[in-house]
Design a protein around this motif. Structure first.
Motif, PDB file in Angstrom:
ATOM      1  N   ILE A 494      71.590  57.025  88.551  1.00 53.01           N
ATOM      2  CA  ILE A 494      71.561  55.780  89.315  1.00 53.01           C
ATOM      3  C   ILE A 494      71.529  56.132  90.797  1.00 53.01           C
ATOM      4  O   ILE A 494      72.433  56.826  91.294  1.00 53.01           O
ATOM      5  CB  ILE A 494      72.786  54.892  89.003  1.00 53.01           C
ATOM      6  CG1 ILE A 494      72.857  54.574  87.500  1.00 53.01           C
ATOM      7  CG2 ILE A 494      72.736  53.609  89.819  1.00 53.01           C
ATOM      8  CD1 ILE A 494      74.056  53.733  87.116  1.00 53.01           C
ATOM      9  N   ASP A 495      70.479  55.693  91.467  1.00 55.61           N
ATOM     10  CA  ASP A 495      70.309  55.983  92.896  1.00 55.61           C
ATOM     11  C   ASP A 495      70.388  57.478  93.169  1.00 55.61           C
ATOM     12  O   ASP A 495      71.024  57.933  94.139  1.00 55.61           O
ATOM     13  CB  ASP A 495      71.370  55.240  93.721  1.00 55.61           C
ATOM     14  CG  ASP A 495      71.240  53.735  93.612  1.00 55.61           C
ATOM     15  OD1 ASP A 495      70.106  53.257  93.433  1.00 55.61           O
ATOM     16  OD2 ASP A 495      72.275  53.039  93.693  1.00 55.61           O
ATOM     17  N   PRO A 505      77.720  51.463  85.103  1.00 58.56           N
ATOM     18  CA  PRO A 505      78.051  50.037  85.030  1.00 58.56           C
ATOM     19  C   PRO A 505      77.418  49.380  83.809  1.00 58.56           C
ATOM     20  O   PRO A 505      76.236  49.582  83.515  1.00 58.56           O
ATOM     21  CB  PRO A 505      77.477  49.468  86.334  1.00 58.56           C
ATOM     22  CG  PRO A 505      77.361  50.638  87.255  1.00 58.56           C
ATOM     23  CD  PRO A 505      77.059  51.815  86.381  1.00 58.56           C
ATOM     24  N   ALA A 506      78.202  48.588  83.101  1.00 61.83           N
ATOM     25  CA  ALA A 506      77.705  47.914  81.901  1.00 61.83           C
ATOM     26  C   ALA A 506      76.522  47.013  82.234  1.00 61.83           C
ATOM     27  O   ALA A 506      75.556  46.931  81.453  1.00 61.83           O
ATOM     28  CB  ALA A 506      78.825  47.113  81.245  1.00 61.83           C
ATOM     29  N   GLU A 507      76.573  46.347  83.375  1.00 56.67           N
ATOM     30  CA  GLU A 507      75.483  45.449  83.754  1.00 56.67           C
ATOM     31  C   GLU A 507      74.186  46.224  83.942  1.00 56.67           C
ATOM     32  O   GLU A 507      73.110  45.777  83.533  1.00 56.67           O
ATOM     33  CB  GLU A 507      75.825  44.692  85.031  1.00 56.67           C
ATOM     34  CG  GLU A 507      74.744  43.696  85.440  1.00 56.67           C
ATOM     35  CD  GLU A 507      75.100  42.924  86.698  1.00 56.67           C
ATOM     36  OE1 GLU A 507      74.303  42.063  87.097  1.00 56.67           O
ATOM     37  OE2 GLU A 507      76.170  43.191  87.280  1.00 56.67           O
ATOM     38  N   TYR A 508      74.269  47.411  84.545  1.00 57.02           N
ATOM     39  CA  TYR A 508      73.077  48.233  84.748  1.00 57.02           C
ATOM     40  C   TYR A 508      72.481  48.644  83.407  1.00 57.02           C
ATOM     41  O   TYR A 508      71.271  48.541  83.178  1.00 57.02           O
ATOM     42  CB  TYR A 508      73.438  49.470  85.571  1.00 57.02           C
ATOM     43  CG  TYR A 508      72.266  50.382  85.861  1.00 57.02           C
ATOM     44  CD1 TYR A 508      71.454  50.174  86.965  1.00 57.02           C
ATOM     45  CD2 TYR A 508      71.979  51.458  85.014  1.00 57.02           C
ATOM     46  CE1 TYR A 508      70.371  51.009  87.227  1.00 57.02           C
ATOM     47  CE2 TYR A 508      70.901  52.299  85.271  1.00 57.02           C
ATOM     48  CZ  TYR A 508      70.107  52.069  86.376  1.00 57.02           C
ATOM     49  OH  TYR A 508      69.035  52.894  86.622  1.00 57.02           O
ATOM     50  N   LEU A 509      73.318  49.096  82.486  1.00 54.88           N
ATOM     51  CA  LEU A 509      72.847  49.565  81.184  1.00 54.88           C
ATOM     52  C   LEU A 509      72.287  48.434  80.337  1.00 54.88           C
ATOM     53  O   LEU A 509      71.392  48.651  79.511  1.00 54.88           O
ATOM     54  CB  LEU A 509      73.983  50.250  80.431  1.00 54.88           C
ATOM     55  CG  LEU A 509      74.510  51.559  81.032  1.00 54.88           C
ATOM     56  CD1 LEU A 509      75.756  52.007  80.292  1.00 54.88           C
ATOM     57  CD2 LEU A 509      73.443  52.648  80.983  1.00 54.88           C
ATOM     58  N   SER A 510      72.802  47.240  80.515  1.00 59.55           N
ATOM     59  CA  SER A 510      72.397  46.128  79.655  1.00 59.55           C
ATOM     60  C   SER A 510      71.260  45.294  80.232  1.00 59.55           C
ATOM     61  O   SER A 510      70.756  44.393  79.559  1.00 59.55           O
ATOM     62  CB  SER A 510      73.593  45.214  79.358  1.00 59.55           C
ATOM     63  OG  SER A 510      74.113  44.656  80.541  1.00 59.55           O
ATOM     64  N   THR A 511      70.838  45.581  81.459  1.00 58.93           N
ATOM     65  CA  THR A 511      69.766  44.785  82.072  1.00 58.93           C
ATOM     66  C   THR A 511      68.576  45.620  82.523  1.00 58.93           C
ATOM     67  O   THR A 511      67.555  45.056  82.911  1.00 58.93           O
ATOM     68  CB  THR A 511      70.290  44.006  83.294  1.00 58.93           C
ATOM     69  OG1 THR A 511      70.823  44.933  84.255  1.00 58.93           O
ATOM     70  CG2 THR A 511      71.367  43.017  82.886  1.00 58.93           C
TER      71      THR A 511
END
Length: 765
Positions: A494-495, A505-511
């Motif tokens: 990530i970056d 982050p869960a949001e990163y993995l799920s979106t």
């Protein structure tokens, strides 16, 4: 649609229910009027947070009435704008009513006005009028949730007609003549039988002719799934595959087939008389099936396979490939970039078929963009037609066997519905099950209503389970201990920064799709030479790995075969989808809940405790020990796992499996001709020990991995020796570990000299 208002409650949100003032008095009057005069049920809630929990936990609400003034009257943390926004994001059509006496209409923002259905002033109208307005909204909404076919089915079933047609139970009455029938009737309930109707009912249209509300439902599904045509198929996706092939393929046509295909596609070759050439999927050292190499889809590679075929006559080798069939996604969730595949195959194949039995949800999440057959990219002039077979019942919500067949027309070639329907009718029943049709209709509407939100929830929940499992594995590893793991990236970038998967982050993995794209730069997947931006891992297909084998295939000193773990889980009422030698698959679908996830982790931790304590098998698998005391009595769980692991290691079972599936045996007969020998009874059962240089008449499909190891008409000669060696090792394993028999389609078992022996149907010599 009787009593719908009682079945679809009104959620009434206000902080005034328990207060002693005029607004509170009128609010209680409104609730009473709704329940008594309007026959609506009411669920009261005192805060937006509590109301949101109610809303998220149930989808049967008929209306949401929210008091806009709660923040001014209490210590409410959530504001009404946020509450309304969340409701509307998750349900685009449920009526939302604002209840206020302080807010002027001009103070409502355009965003809020777009999301609500009505404003009611607490003191401006009479209680009966307010209740009547709300009741009308509930009734309108209740009618709208019924999709075309299901709505008409319910209407018809509620007319209480005297029927004089099939089915013979006539709305369930026939069952009431016998105690067994009564038990059956009581278990399923009256509505099941009242809606089990006959093709004689004109109001419900015709499935075979695709007329009336059936036509409306299928067309609606076509829009939802980005297809030009969609057909409802009630005999499972196995029949979908037969319909597709029978509609396009003739005897002697060349077919380009994924060797990792479902056996129904192999049967399609039997039925059509196709001449197959095969694309060979990769496997990693764990035995997990991966993608076909992209180079195999080039015109040059396909032509070389055709030229090398001993089945295809020289006079036909210049013919175009009539049909290709590719499995997408695989059992373990390997999903192809279909845009890339189509660009390769469109130059060589007249029809493209993607078997997406386990993947019907893909078009409802941006996670899978470009990775499913009906992906809405632009069709160029020379592009061939595309067929997709989908088991709507597997990971969406249709009844078992209810599937869909999707078609996208080619750039110049259009699939004529009248012509195609001849194949459809050939495989369809003239007595279709109307409840199954309705389930396909409803499955479509569910995904249209809030499919993207539901898929985001499912992916998010799968990611949570993946992160938690990875976190536990890291925690135990830090202490030099073991735990289960998942087949997934170890780290995420990530970056430009590498971090452990469980810290991402869960949001990163799920979106984001990027973490799930397989790359040669990070070979966690084990597929050598993987092409860039070619395949991704589906996050909702959870392949758990057990100790005993490293990613590079090295067998470790200690190990736990997965079949022992999944048998343990079964004893704890947890059933997995697929068990391999050192992995097992769980599907995180629409029906999965966080409670199920927590129960699974608890059971895995309990297995670890029993394994570490070497708990006696008499306590773990009492029935297994009772059935085979000589092999298992007095053995502990850890010792049992280690003995099986050492057997698999010393006999190189995974290596033999790998070698067996890398061989394409010599083809002596096309699949159709091999089956014709069965019909002629020119076959005999032959024990495995005597099968060298014999030709099986039927395919042999070992589970795991669940794909044909040899097809009917292929000879088990010296070239195919690895196949014999693997089957022989499987036979010996089952004798060494009774109770762990695998499923091998095409293989019968017979006791011989005190041992279990494999035999299969071969063409008579």
């Amino acid at each position: 649609m009787r009593d719908e208002k009682k079945q679809w409650p009104v959620l009434l949100v206000s902080g005034q229910f328990g207060m002693e003032n005029d607004d509170a008095f009128r609010l209680r009057e409104l609730a009473a009027e709704l329940e008594q005069a309007q026959e609506c049920s009411v669920i009261p809630s005192n805060s937006y947070e509590d109301a949101l929990e109610v809303f998220l936990s149930r989808a049967d609400l008929g209306c949401v009435i929210t008091d806009w003034d709660i923040p001014e009257e209490s210590a409410e943390k959530m504001y009404p704008e946020a509450f309304v926004k969340v409701i509307r994001q998750r349900n685009r059509t449920i009526p939302i009513v604002l209840l206020t006496d302080r807010l002027e209409t001009e103070n409502l923002t355009a965003e809020i006005l777009e999301q609500i259905d009505s404003c009611l002033w607490k003191t401006a109208d009479t209680i009966p009028f307010l209740a009547g307005r709300i009741s009308d909204l509930v009734e309108t909404y209740c009618r709208s949730v019924f999709p075309p076919f299901f709505g008409e089915l319910v209407k018809y079933a509620e007319k209480y007609k005297y029927a004089w047609h099939t089915p013979g139970h006539l709305g369930g009455q026939g069952f009431l003549r016998s105690p067994a029938g009564v038990a059956f009737y009581k278990y399923f309930g009256e509505n099941v039988f009242r809606s089990d109707l006959s093709i004689s009912v004109p109001e419900l249209g015709s499935l075979l002719d695709h007329e009336g509300v059936v036509r409306d439902a299928e067309r609606n599904s076509a829009r939802a799934f980005h297809a030009d045509q969609t057909y409802y198929v009630l005999n499972g996706t196995s029949t979908v595959n037969q319909i597709v092939w029978r509609s396009q393929v003739l005897p002697g046509d060349i077919a380009f087939v994924d060797r990792n295909c479902h056996k129904s596609l192999n049967y399609a070759m039997v039925i059509t008389g196709a001449l197959p050439v095969y694309m060979i999927p990769r496997r990693n050292r764990r035995g997990i099936i991966g993608p076909v190499r992209l180079s195999e889809f080039t015109p040059e590679s396909i032509r070389a396979k055709i030229d090398a075929s001993t089945l295809i006559p020289d006079g036909r080798k210049s013919n175009a490939v009539r049909m290709s069939a590719l499995t997408n996604s695989t059992y373990d969730g390997v999903c192809y970039n279909v845009v890339t595949i189509k660009k390769q195959l469109e130059r060589s194949v007249e029809n493209l078929h993607f078997d997406e039995a386990w993947y019907a949800y893909a078009c409802f999440s941006p996670m899978y963009r470009n990775h499913y057959g009906m992906t809405p990219d632009e069709v160029e002039a020379g592009h061939p037609p595309i067929f997709c077979s989908q088991s709507t019942h597997k990971l969406l919500t249709a009844f078992s066997q209810a599937s869909m067949l999707h078609i996208r027309n080619g750039g110049t070639v259009r699939i004529d519905p009248a012509e195609f329907n001849e194949s459809y009718m050939m495989h369809g029943s003239t007595s279709p099950q109307y409840n199954m049709i309705a389930s396909l209709d409803v499955a479509t509407r569910m995904m249209q209503d809030n499919g993207e939100v539901m898929m985001q929830d499912i992916i998010g929940e799968a990611v949570q389970l993946r992160r938690k499992t990875a976190s536990l594995a890291r925690e135990f590893a830090a202490k030099g201990d073991w735990f289960f793991d998942l087949w997934q990236p170890r780290q995420i970038t990530i970056d430009g920064r590498r971090i452990d998967f469980c810290d991402a982050p869960a949001e990163y993995l799920s979106t984001r799709q990027e973490p799930w794209i397989m790359s040669s730069a990070d070979n966690w997947h084990g597929f050598e030479g993987i092409e860039e931006n070619y395949v991704m891992l589906d996050p909702i297909k959870l392949t758990f790995t057990t100790p005993g084998i490293a990613d590079d295939g090295t067998m470790q000193p200690t190990g736990i075969p997965a079949s022992i773990v999944t048998n343990y889980l079964i004893s704890h009422n947890i059933v997995c989808e697929k068990t391999d030698y050192y992995s097992f698959l769980m599907l995180n679908s629409l029906g999965t809940t966080r409670a199920k996830q927590g129960t699974l982790l608890a059971a895995l931790l309990q297995f670890k405790r029993d394994y570490d304590n070497n708990t006696p098998l008499e306590e773990i698998f009492p029935e297994l020990v009772a059935a085979h005391p000589v092999q298992y009595a007095g053995t502990g769980l850890r010792d049992h796992a280690q003995r099986m692991h050492e057997y698999l290691k010393s006999h190189d079972v995974l290596g033999k499996m790998q070698a067996a599936f890398e061989v394409i045996p010599d083809q002596k007969l096309k699949p159709a001709d091999a089956y014709h020998e069965v019909v002629r009874r020119n076959v005999e059962f032959v024990f495995l020990d005597d099968m060298m240089n014999r030709i099986p008449a039927v395919m042999m499909v070992p589970y795991p991995p669940g794909i044909p190891i040899i097809m009917g008409g292929e000879i088990l000669n010296e070239k195919a020796r690895p196949i014999f060696d693997y089957l022989k090792t499987r036979e010996e394993f089952e004798n060494e570990f009774p109770g762990y028999e695998g499923d091998i389609h095409g293989v019968e078992r017979e006791a011989k000299d005190g041992r279990t022996c494999f035999k299969t149907m071969c063409i008579k010599a």
